[in-house]
Design a protein around this motif. Structure first.
Motif, PDB file in Angstrom:
ATOM      1  N   GLY A  90       0.842  -1.201   0.000  1.00 28.86           N
ATOM      2  CA  GLY A  90       0.000   0.000   0.000  1.00 28.86           C
ATOM      3  C   GLY A  90       0.870   1.240   0.000  1.00 28.86           C
ATOM      4  N   ALA A  91       1.012   1.897  -1.171  1.00 34.57           N
ATOM      5  CA  ALA A  91       1.942   3.026  -1.299  1.00 34.57           C
ATOM      6  C   ALA A  91       1.203   4.366  -1.390  1.00 34.57           C
ATOM      7  CB  ALA A  91       2.842   2.819  -2.513  1.00 34.57           C
ATOM      8  N   GLY A  92       0.039   4.456  -0.745  1.00 37.32           N
ATOM      9  CA  GLY A  92      -0.693   5.727  -0.675  1.00 37.32           C
ATOM     10  C   GLY A  92      -0.098   6.652   0.369  1.00 37.32           C
ATOM     11  N   ASN A  93      -0.901   7.613   0.822  1.00 38.08           N
ATOM     12  CA  ASN A  93      -0.421   8.583   1.819  1.00 38.08           C
ATOM     13  C   ASN A  93       0.140   7.900   3.066  1.00 38.08           C
ATOM     14  OD1 ASN A  93      -0.874  11.183   0.732  1.00 38.08           O
ATOM     15  ND2 ASN A  93      -3.079  10.968   1.086  1.00 38.08           N
ATOM     16  N   LEU A  94      -0.635   6.960   3.600  1.00 33.96           N
ATOM     17  CA  LEU A  94      -0.194   6.308   4.837  1.00 33.96           C
ATOM     18  C   LEU A  94       1.052   5.471   4.581  1.00 33.96           C
ATOM     19  CD1 LEU A  94      -0.685   5.800   7.819  1.00 33.96           C
ATOM     20  CD2 LEU A  94      -2.265   3.959   7.208  1.00 33.96           C
ATOM     21  N   GLY A  95       1.065   4.764   3.446  1.00 33.17           N
ATOM     22  CA  GLY A  95       2.234   3.970   3.082  1.00 33.17           C
ATOM     23  C   GLY A  95       3.488   4.828   2.974  1.00 33.17           C
ATOM     24  N   HIS A  96       3.361   5.982   2.333  1.00 34.38           N
ATOM     25  CA  HIS A  96       4.493   6.908   2.228  1.00 34.38           C
ATOM     26  C   HIS A  96       4.958   7.355   3.616  1.00 34.38           C
ATOM     27  CE1 HIS A  96       3.966   7.395  -2.133  1.00 34.38           C
ATOM     28  NE2 HIS A  96       5.119   8.020  -2.112  1.00 34.38           N
ATOM     29  N   ALA A  97       3.996   7.732   4.449  1.00 32.71           N
ATOM     30  CA  ALA A  97       4.347   8.213   5.786  1.00 32.71           C
ATOM     31  C   ALA A  97       5.101   7.136   6.561  1.00 32.71           C
ATOM     32  CB  ALA A  97       3.085   8.625   6.537  1.00 32.71           C
ATOM     33  N   ILE A  98       4.625   5.903   6.447  1.00 27.04           N
ATOM     34  CA  ILE A  98       5.247   4.790   7.177  1.00 27.04           C
ATOM     35  C   ILE A  98       6.623   4.465   6.600  1.00 27.04           C
ATOM     36  CG2 ILE A  98       5.040   2.292   7.525  1.00 27.04           C
ATOM     37  CD1 ILE A  98       2.021   2.845   8.020  1.00 27.04           C
ATOM     38  N   ALA A  99       6.723   4.474   5.268  1.00 29.43           N
ATOM     39  CA  ALA A  99       8.005   4.166   4.628  1.00 29.43           C
ATOM     40  C   ALA A  99       9.083   5.167   5.042  1.00 29.43           C
ATOM     41  CB  ALA A  99       7.846   4.147   3.114  1.00 29.43           C
ATOM     42  N   ASN A 100       8.661   6.398   5.340  1.00 29.97           N
ATOM     43  CA  ASN A 100       9.619   7.445   5.702  1.00 29.97           C
ATOM     44  C   ASN A 100       9.853   7.569   7.205  1.00 29.97           C
ATOM     45  OD1 ASN A 100      10.245   8.417   3.071  1.00 29.97           O
ATOM     46  ND2 ASN A 100       8.216   9.365   2.985  1.00 29.97           N
ATOM     47  N   LEU A 141       7.973 -12.263  -2.048  1.00 33.77           N
ATOM     48  CA  LEU A 141       8.057 -12.444  -0.591  1.00 33.77           C
ATOM     49  C   LEU A 141       8.598 -13.833  -0.244  1.00 33.77           C
ATOM     50  CD1 LEU A 141       6.745  -9.752  -0.336  1.00 33.77           C
ATOM     51  CD2 LEU A 141       5.101 -10.699   1.280  1.00 33.77           C
ATOM     52  N   ARG A 142       8.173 -14.825  -1.029  1.00 31.68           N
ATOM     53  CA  ARG A 142       8.680 -16.189  -0.803  1.00 31.68           C
ATOM     54  C   ARG A 142      10.182 -16.232  -1.010  1.00 31.68           C
ATOM     55  NH1 ARG A 142       4.480 -20.060  -3.607  1.00 31.68           N
ATOM     56  NH2 ARG A 142       3.035 -20.355  -1.879  1.00 31.68           N
ATOM     57  N   GLU A 143      10.620 -15.628  -2.136  1.00 31.84           N
ATOM     58  CA  GLU A 143      12.045 -15.686  -2.491  1.00 31.84           C
ATOM     59  C   GLU A 143      12.887 -14.989  -1.435  1.00 31.84           C
ATOM     60  OE1 GLU A 143      13.146 -13.604  -6.124  1.00 31.84           O
ATOM     61  OE2 GLU A 143      15.205 -13.671  -5.355  1.00 31.84           O
ATOM     62  N   LYS A 144      12.382 -13.842  -0.936  1.00 28.54           N
ATOM     63  CA  LYS A 144      13.140 -13.053   0.050  1.00 28.54           C
ATOM     64  C   LYS A 144      12.910 -13.546   1.481  1.00 28.54           C
ATOM     65  CE  LYS A 144      14.437  -9.853  -3.070  1.00 28.54           C
ATOM     66  NZ  LYS A 144      15.818  -9.740  -3.548  1.00 28.54           N
ATOM     67  N   LYS A 145      12.058 -14.563   1.626  1.00 26.24           N
ATOM     68  CA  LYS A 145      11.769 -15.135   2.949  1.00 26.24           C
ATOM     69  C   LYS A 145      11.300 -14.076   3.968  1.00 26.24           C
ATOM     70  CE  LYS A 145      14.790 -19.233   2.720  1.00 26.24           C
ATOM     71  NZ  LYS A 145      14.811 -19.233   1.244  1.00 26.24           N
ATOM     72  N   ILE A 146      10.415 -13.193   3.507  1.00 24.41           N
ATOM     73  CA  ILE A 146       9.884 -12.129   4.372  1.00 24.41           C
ATOM     74  C   ILE A 146       8.847 -12.714   5.332  1.00 24.41           C
ATOM     75  CG2 ILE A 146       8.561  -9.966   4.402  1.00 24.41           C
ATOM     76  CD1 ILE A 146      11.312  -9.550   3.241  1.00 24.41           C
ATOM     77  N   LYS A 147       9.003 -12.413   6.608  1.00 25.68           N
ATOM     78  CA  LYS A 147       8.088 -12.953   7.618  1.00 25.68           C
ATOM     79  C   LYS A 147       7.138 -11.899   8.179  1.00 25.68           C
ATOM     80  CE  LYS A 147       9.797 -16.991   7.300  1.00 25.68           C
ATOM     81  NZ  LYS A 147       9.023 -17.763   6.328  1.00 25.68           N
ATOM     82  N   ILE A 148       7.438 -10.597   7.967  1.00 23.49           N
ATOM     83  CA  ILE A 148       6.634  -9.522   8.543  1.00 23.49           C
ATOM     84  C   ILE A 148       6.176  -8.576   7.432  1.00 23.49           C
ATOM     85  CG2 ILE A 148       6.564  -7.658  10.249  1.00 23.49           C
ATOM     86  CD1 ILE A 148       8.931  -8.891  11.655  1.00 23.49           C
ATOM     87  N   ALA A 149       4.904  -8.218   7.457  1.00 24.13           N
ATOM     88  CA  ALA A 149       4.384  -7.269   6.474  1.00 24.13           C
ATOM     89  C   ALA A 149       3.511  -6.232   7.161  1.00 24.13           C
ATOM     90  CB  ALA A 149       3.574  -7.995   5.401  1.00 24.13           C
ATOM     91  N   MET A 150       3.504  -5.018   6.599  1.00 25.06           N
ATOM     92  CA  MET A 150       2.606  -3.963   7.060  1.00 25.06           C
ATOM     93  C   MET A 150       1.592  -3.694   5.974  1.00 25.06           C
ATOM     94  SD  MET A 150       5.001  -1.429   9.273  1.00 25.06           S
ATOM     95  CE  MET A 150       6.195  -1.143   8.004  1.00 25.06           C
ATOM     96  N   LEU A 151       0.340  -3.581   6.389  1.00 25.24           N
ATOM     97  CA  LEU A 151      -0.761  -3.480   5.446  1.00 25.24           C
ATOM     98  C   LEU A 151      -1.357  -2.082   5.530  1.00 25.24           C
ATOM     99  CD1 LEU A 151      -1.936  -5.579   3.576  1.00 25.24           C
ATOM    100  CD2 LEU A 151      -3.472  -6.305   5.398  1.00 25.24           C
TER     101      LEU A 151
END
Lengths: 206, 206
Positions: A90-100, A141-151
């Motif tokens: 989710g790369a909307g407003n909230l996604g941007h805020a969280i990414a930063n 996500l499988r390839e990178k073995k990611i275990k945690i995601a933010m939605l």
């Protein structure tokens, strides 16, 4: 006593103890007491002693706790003595805020992948990362073995994205969408809901 | 027993009970039990009965609780049986995301004022509202008798904005900035910190 026997409500208090201890550490404190910790966190001293005693003997009678030692122990218990790569969907407003938000990196969490299904966002950059197409979510996500995601997707998309995260092997979802997610028992979900916090305060207003 | 005697930790669980009850209500449930509520919230049935008993007798032995009645009672106790106007300070990415979040209005919270100190944001519109100059924060909040504010400013600005909010008569601050605010005892602060939630989950990962 194995970890599994410790109630979730106790586990839920440990990050708050760690946060308080890190604040004490930043302020230069060497030692603390269950009384002081309790006042910061808003829990009784007896509760703190009882919670910590589930994991071992961290303080000396009458001497209190070494702040740095207890920080280290709690980091180990909470498994944040390492770096966790995370995906953000989710790369909307909230996604941007969280990414930063710099707090993640400071606490051992690193957003390494960002996804969105909107062509407006796909291919754009947020800091050092390029937003990827959600259609590639599961294999990447499988390839990178990611275990945690933010939605941080809209409510209408949240459950279907959560299903994909589960399929991709994600074990922990921090959900900002205001909807209860249905996931298998082995997947943990936490909800960030500002309403809960506001209602804790209106109680005291007149 | 007056409200003031009830521990903050008990008060903190009430919004979670209300949220669970509202979910039950949406799903069409007429009655519930402390067992069912406990499973949703992650608290023991005994704890729920004990917490609720602080405020009265809401269920009948063996009959459980009426969902709609208990929703109504908890809304009264939490003082969310009315509309609370709120100010939002900080019109960046996070401020925009929060201003556009529909959940506030659905729960009796209404953002009626948005402030920022950056000329880039002042005068722009977010939904139906125009971003106002933070320089006018104190007189405007006083005039509108705003009691609740949300803080989405950078860490370096958070304390000085909080000081102005206190001066303006604000009694409750929902703080998204990752810094502990210093406020007088009569002002309540809640912190929204994603790290706490992530750490609750890494505990269970391997």
């Amino acid at each position: 006593m194995t970890d599994r026997d410790i109630p979730d409500i106790v586990v839920g208090r440990l990050p708050r103890y760690l946060q308080a201890l890190e604040h004490l550490q930043l302020s230069g404190a060497q030692t603390t007491s269950s009384q002081e910790l309790g006042e910061i966190v808003g829990v009784s001293a007896a509760q703190i002693r009882k919670d910590l005693s589930q994991y071992g003997e961290f303080g000396k009678q009458g001497k209190g706790y070494s702040v740095s030692y207890l920080v280290h122990q709690l980091q180990q218990i909470l498994k944040v003595d390492r770096v966790w790569p995370m995906a953000l969907v989710g790369a909307g407003n909230l996604g941007h805020a969280i990414a930063n938000y710099p707090g993640f990196g400071q606490h051992g969490f690193r957003i390494t992948l960002i996804f969105d299904n909107d062509p407006v966002h796909i291919g754009t950059r947020i800091g050092p990362l390029t937003v990827q197409d959600s259609a590639r979510l599961v294999p990447v996500l499988r390839e990178k073995k990611i275990k945690i995601a933010m939605l941080t997707v809209p409510v209408r998309a949240a459950q279907s994205v959560a299903d994909q995260l589960v399929e991709a092997g994600v074990r922990a979802i921090l959900n900002y969408a205001s909807i209860t997610l249905s996931v298998p028992d082995h997947v943990h979900v936490q909800y960030i809901d500002p309403i809960i916090y506001l209602q804790r305060m209106t109680y005291y207003l007149d």
